[in-house]
Scaffold this active site. Structure first.
Site, PDB file in Angstrom:
ATOM      1  N   ASP A  58     -10.128   0.822  -4.846  1.00 51.16           N
ATOM      2  CA  ASP A  58     -10.008   2.094  -4.875  1.00 51.16           C
ATOM      3  C   ASP A  58     -10.751   2.977  -6.063  1.00 51.16           C
ATOM      4  O   ASP A  58     -10.367   4.293  -6.253  1.00 51.16           O
ATOM      5  CB  ASP A  58      -8.421   2.451  -5.120  1.00 51.16           C
ATOM      6  CG  ASP A  58      -7.739   2.357  -3.620  1.00 51.16           C
ATOM      7  OD1 ASP A  58      -8.181   2.540  -2.377  1.00 51.16           O
ATOM      8  OD2 ASP A  58      -6.609   1.905  -3.581  1.00 51.16           O
TER       9      ASP A  58
ATOM     10  N   GLU B 153       1.524  -0.499  -5.087  1.00 47.55           N
ATOM     11  CA  GLU B 153       0.395   0.462  -5.464  1.00 47.55           C
ATOM     12  C   GLU B 153       1.223   1.646  -5.966  1.00 47.55           C
ATOM     13  O   GLU B 153       1.232   2.766  -5.299  1.00 47.55           O
ATOM     14  CB  GLU B 153      -0.439   0.539  -4.272  1.00 47.55           C
ATOM     15  CG  GLU B 153      -1.590   1.395  -4.706  1.00 47.55           C
ATOM     16  CD  GLU B 153      -2.308   2.192  -3.666  1.00 47.55           C
ATOM     17  OE1 GLU B 153      -1.736   2.351  -2.461  1.00 47.55           O
ATOM     18  OE2 GLU B 153      -3.350   3.010  -3.833  1.00 47.55           O
TER      19      GLU B 153
ATOM     20  N   ASP C 180       0.682  -1.106   0.110  1.00 49.81           N
ATOM     21  CA  ASP C 180       0.023  -0.095   0.089  1.00 49.81           C
ATOM     22  C   ASP C 180       0.811   1.109   0.091  1.00 49.81           C
ATOM     23  O   ASP C 180       1.861   1.367   0.632  1.00 49.81           O
ATOM     24  CB  ASP C 180      -1.015  -0.023   1.227  1.00 49.81           C
ATOM     25  CG  ASP C 180      -1.897   1.067   1.235  1.00 49.81           C
ATOM     26  OD1 ASP C 180      -2.526   0.932   0.409  1.00 49.81           O
ATOM     27  OD2 ASP C 180      -2.066   1.596   2.111  1.00 49.81           O
TER      28      ASP C 180
END
Lengths: 487, 487
Positions: free
Chosen positions: B323, B240, B210
């Site tokens: 997301d 990410e 992340d």
């Protein structure tokens, strides 16, 4: 139902450890760079600072404890908690990382057991902390949290840190840091029971229970006992109850309580007018005003009549703790007060518990001052240490001191005399708390007749005369002294 | 140094699971009484509510996933966290209790591996949560906390919950719920590295990272890779990174990134003017405005030139995620957009990742709406499901679709044609994103000469002519259709 309590406790001498302050291991000392903000070990304790004592450090000192005669250790909380006292638990399944985590605890438990010693943990089941996962979830998610019913939520929003707003949740003593569990929720009860079971399965020898009177849900402590004892019938369950504990000492709940009903009169008798009231007032015990030997006798007989004998033998007797000022400070530095009180502690029915450092003369006022770092050897009071060592040795040697009858023989002025008797073993303990030499004269019946009396400990001059039905005794005691006699 | 990435990823079809929303086990359904405040499964998702999906529920649905052709699962965070998305970790060593805890995870990992599938977890190493133990300690103890240097403390007091006062600590995107680690502190780095190692040792097959760009300390991700790969050289590390990821894809850090540089043009090309800009603007990707086939070709060639081929084959390609809005919603319900984009996804180099529910036509706008409960079977779009199943099957069947060269053959108007070639296996994929029938005419060189062309998937009419040095092809495509050909 006959009351059953664990036999080993009757023969135990406990040592109470406040883990952040007892010993810092070699390992921890090397890792100080990781814990840059530890307080200096010898600085006055603060509310917020850690000193970095750890369980590896306890392991390194087990020789010391065993040499002292200790055979059971009771730890104030060790689970992960964001406070140096660790009374607001963050995770009940993790030993605090500063203490060395679960790895250090397992090593400690093994080491303790290898020595034939016992280990009791402090269980804080009334409340948790603001960071405890389930409460934290309520802080984060409000009314949407699945765990709302785990606590006593009174309204929204909650205000965990800003005390200018209502907290809106139930907290122990109104302290926001300590959100209370809703014990009416069966899922909460089950959660707590499983914690108790888990650590008993890991091998701990018992639970000391923090503020158990706060948990009023009927049957809670009965279920707790049943589930703990189902795993280990010899597990010790001792509650923090400062006053009359009859409702918990009926044999279905605790094996004993922290015996402040012993501590307070013992201090009031031995320290008397020396007690610094500012260090003891506003607490839940009353070691003042000064009391005479006869008042002390009355208090001891009251406490001994309060509970069944099987319970008496597994009470946790103490003079001070992490929750009180230390006795030597209460007595304003009067070592005799500590010595006489310790003599009474080590000869009383029930397991004595020595608060870490008391045995080397560590001082300390109300908390946090009573939680100082264990002193370096250069600062030990060796006379006090020897006093403890000898008394513990005698307690282990004489069954009567552990499980014998307790009988007050004389209580006049400053002199208090009692006996402990087990089968053919009779010991007489005599204390003169007064500042003048005193003589105790009394007759006793029913003792085994011997032709000699031995002074096992302390100082006293003794004359005795056997008649057909009784024994006539005269004991001369110097001021502020005590003795143990056998005959 | 030659770049090494894990072979299995090149052959994987991922399924991304948002654990609170994928499946609630029978067990969890029975235990709803313990979780009285769960949101109804089919109610619109909220920021704060849990629906109660769990890992036992995932186990119950592994047959479904395997039948679909999935052979790798990537989970958004599963560690104990007080949020339904679990991006602010409370404890990196505990799987969330609602998910079934470590016990359920172990069972899941075993079940996944028994099926020859892989499992990747989401690692959130930039920030933790307000209840994370070490941060909680700073909240409780202020400057006395040993963990002050673990975070970016700017002043006292901290204000974790009251946003009328300055937070006084660094937080991701300024969100107080997400206190950022101080990665300059070597003890913090070590703490995080050990978490990464721990779960790899437990058997997970990789880490999705992340917001890794937030961790700017030189060498952090290199060390992370080295330590993870030392335990499992085949572990997959995927970051990410939404845009140009070259600085992380040099072979010393990640094996791939979440390939939004694939997603955005693919949506802009297949959905075109149908894109609801309100559902995509203000994010870090740009699936608008509409682009032509030639613009799409240019974008795909750009992205393929950006990184080494070995990395391309282990990119994590996707159309949407937790997301983003879901593609069918972005395309305002136009199923063809989803179908064409999925055709492109399943034929692109790199591992395709299907966001749970996309395969049955689950809709959803920007979060939290894109995190709806997986629909009951009655609500599935079976045509979409079949579309996915067939394309996945073909991808597994044809090596060329997984690791073959990618070559644009034609890109004019709305028609995009490319080939995937591996040894003697050549597949041609053709898409007409336009609303009129279109014909693609082109010549290609260097293809193996066959005498027949097979339509493997979709609809198209094909004419071809072999000459000495080249192949001449004409492909007729209906509006909004696509096909896969082999020859």
């Amino acid at each position: 139902m006959s009351i059953q309590t664990p036999d080993w406790v009757k023969h135990a001498v406990f040592y109470q450890i406040f883990p952040d302050r007892f010993a810092m291991s070699q390992k921890q000392q090397q890792q100080r760079s990781a814990l840059t903000r530890l307080e200096p070990w010898d600085a006055p304790p603060t509310y917020w600072g850690y000193k970095g004592g750890d369980l590896w450090g306890v392991i390194e000192n087990l020789d010391y404890l065993q040499d002292l005669g200790i055979n059971a250790v009771y730890f104030t909380p060790i689970f992960q908690s964001a406070s140096n006292h660790r009374y607001h638990t963050h995770d009940y399944y993790q030993v605090d990382p500063i203490l060395g985590g679960n790895e250090a605890f397992k090593a400690l438990l093994d080491a303790v057991h290898e020595r034939g010693m016992k280990l009791v943990l402090d269980g804080v089941f009334n409340h948790s902390s603001r960071g405890f996962f389930f409460f934290h979830d309520v802080l984060e998610n409000g009314a949407s949290s699945p765990w709302v019913d785990w606590f006593h939520i009174k309204g929204w929003p909650l205000s965990p840190y800003d005390d200018t707003l209502p907290a809106n949740y139930g907290a122990w003593a109104g302290l926001r840091a300590l959100p209370e569990f809703n014990h009416h929720n069966p899922h909460v009860r089950e959660y707590l029971m499983q914690i108790a079971e888990y650590w008993i399965k890991q091998g701990i020898d018992g639970w000391r229970l923090d503020v158990p009177a706060e948990i009023r849900v009927p049957g809670f402590w009965q279920e707790f006992r049943d589930r703990v004892k189902a795993i280990n019938p010899n597990a010790y369950i001792v509650g923090e109850i400062w006053l009359d504990a009859r409702q918990w000492l009926d044999g279905t709940q605790f094996d004993g309580v922290m015996n402040y009903l012993f501590a307070a009169p013992t201090i009031a008798f031995t320290a008397g007018d020396r007690v610094d009231v500012s260090l003891v007032e506003g607490r839940s015990y009353y070691p003042y005003p000064a009391i005479s030997a006869s008042e002390y006798a009355q208090k001891m007989q009251q406490v001994l009549q309060l509970y069944p004998w099987e319970i008496q033998l597994t009470q946790l007797n103490l003079l001070d703790s992490h929750d009180t000022s230390r006795l030597v400070s209460i007595a304003q530095g009067d070592w005799d007060s500590l010595k006489l009180a310790t003599l009474l502690l080590l000869t009383f029915p029930g397991a004595p518990s020595i608060y870490y450092g008391d045995e080397v003369g560590l001082a300390g006022g109300i908390d946090p001052d009573c939680r100082r770092g264990f002193p370096p050897e250069a600062d030990w009071n060796l006379e006090i240490l020897e006093w403890h060592r000898e008394l513990i040795k005698l307690r282990h040697k004489y069954t009567a001191l552990r499980i014998g009858d307790y009988r007050v023989l004389s209580a006049k002025g400053g002199v208090y005399v009692f006996s402990r008797n087990w089968e053919n073993e009779t010991l007489i303990i005599a204390i003169n708390a007064g500042t003048e030499p005193e003589k105790a004269n009394f007759e006793v019946e029913g003792f085994a007749r011997n032709n000699s009396i031995n002074l096992l400990f302390g100082e006293a001059k003794v004359k005795f005369e056997n008649s057909e039905n009784s024994l006539s005794l005269e004991i001369d005691l110097l001021p502020r002294s005590g003795a143990i006699l056998s005959f």
